[in-house]
Design a protein around this motif. Sequence first.
Motif, mmCIF file in Angstrom:
data_model
loop_
_atom_site.group_PDB
_atom_site.id
_atom_site.type_symbol
_atom_site.label_atom_id
_atom_site.label_comp_id
_atom_site.label_asym_id
_atom_site.label_seq_id
_atom_site.Cartn_x
_atom_site.Cartn_y
_atom_site.Cartn_z
ATOM 1 N N GLY A 9 0.689 -1.180 0.072
ATOM 2 C CA GLY A 9 0.023 0.005 0.018
ATOM 3 C C GLY A 9 0.934 1.182 -0.166
ATOM 4 N N THR A 10 2.121 1.014 0.096
ATOM 5 C CA THR A 10 2.851 2.322 -0.032
ATOM 6 C C THR A 10 2.670 2.991 -1.131
ATOM 7 N N GLY A 11 2.730 2.187 -2.427
ATOM 8 C CA GLY A 11 2.784 3.130 -3.953
ATOM 9 C C GLY A 11 4.370 2.526 -5.055
ATOM 10 N N LYS A 12 4.414 1.711 -4.012
ATOM 11 C CA LYS A 12 6.066 1.790 -4.262
ATOM 12 C C LYS A 12 5.775 0.589 -6.274
ATOM 13 N N THR A 13 4.882 0.351 -6.104
ATOM 14 C CA THR A 13 4.981 0.249 -7.782
ATOM 15 C C THR A 13 4.469 0.749 -9.050
ATOM 16 N N PRO A 14 3.792 1.663 -8.279
ATOM 17 C CA PRO A 14 4.068 3.050 -9.827
ATOM 18 C C PRO A 14 5.135 4.153 -9.992
ATOM 19 N N VAL A 15 5.697 3.780 -9.056
ATOM 20 C CA VAL A 15 7.420 4.580 -8.612
ATOM 21 C C VAL A 15 8.004 3.926 -9.551
ATOM 22 N N ALA A 16 8.257 2.300 -9.414
ATOM 23 C CA ALA A 16 9.090 1.315 -10.318
ATOM 24 C C ALA A 16 9.033 1.515 -11.773
ATOM 25 N N VAL A 17 7.690 2.018 -11.869
ATOM 26 C CA VAL A 17 6.652 2.342 -13.506
ATOM 27 C C VAL A 17 6.744 3.930 -14.394
ATOM 28 N N ALA A 18 6.913 4.230 -13.239
ATOM 29 C CA ALA A 18 8.009 6.278 -13.108
ATOM 30 C C ALA A 18 8.827 6.112 -13.703
#
Length: 329
Positions: free
Chosen positions: A58-67
């Motif tokens: 729930g921290t948002g690490k996958t969207p960060v990795a994508v970006a």
Amino acid sequence: MRAPEFWAGHDHMARLAIAALTPIGWAYGATVAYKAAHVKPYRSTAKVICVGNLTAGGTGKTPVAVAIARRLVNNGCKTFILTRGYGGRMHGPTLVDPQTHTASQVGDESLLLATAAPTIVSRDRAAGAKVAEAHSADVIVMDDGHQNFSLAKDLSLLVVDAEQGFGNGRMLPAGPLREPVSRGLQRADTVVLMGEGELDLMAERPVVHARLLPLDAEKFRGRRVIAFAGIGRPEKFFQTLKQIGAEIVSRRPFADHHIYSSAELARLRDEARKSGSVLITTEKDYVRLTPKQREGIHYLQIRAEFKDFNFLDRLVHNLARAGAEPIPA
């Protein structure tokens, strides 16, 4: 996983549950410390950027990795993403093919990551890195893995939710932490603080502020929706829908990585039909559905937007440029 209610509770039963589980948390933290001290990491010929966290989900690490991966690709770096493939049955190393692989095979996050760059699923991270090397990778973006020590990192980014922080400060299963905060921060080069607000990080580390931004907000503004989500924190998705102006008729949270049955989707469709609403879910949930199940279901696209992309660009540029010295593991 969805956070148990007692993690945020302050009543007698919550305190009792936390106290009973705390010794198990100490043991969990000790195993991470042991691995950090004794595992000899593989040093890849490609630069390795790890996007991790200290808490469960729930921290948002996958969207960060994508970006970050998209940024690297746009800058001409031959980039591969490496992930464990949580929720999938394949151990790998496997190069993800979004046209043929399903979420049950490679995990839902792997299919999302593959939209940004070639993605490798491998529970053995060193073996996955070798596949990327065989494809002449310049940079490997490692989605998750801050507590995995089998692959040496050149840059470690730690994603922290500004609202939730580190929860009750206890380690799994007594709380959300995967290891003590101070120890995890020591290994981080930069903290990505996700969302509004500040947080006492208890350590001097560079901080990059970011937020999750809906891409198609206008599409759902003013519409009656029945929202369902099987992610780490479904309430964040529901709150986002409210912020963009959707009229939420009903909220249906499920466990993280939940595989929806035909009966569950039939009930959701029936509820939507009777209430004159549309069904909406997250992109992560959407990729877990079969093509037939997706009919009539909408999803909200989001992306990680950085307040200071220039700072992040400098970090990545210093890492990826030819002849750069690796940061010690």
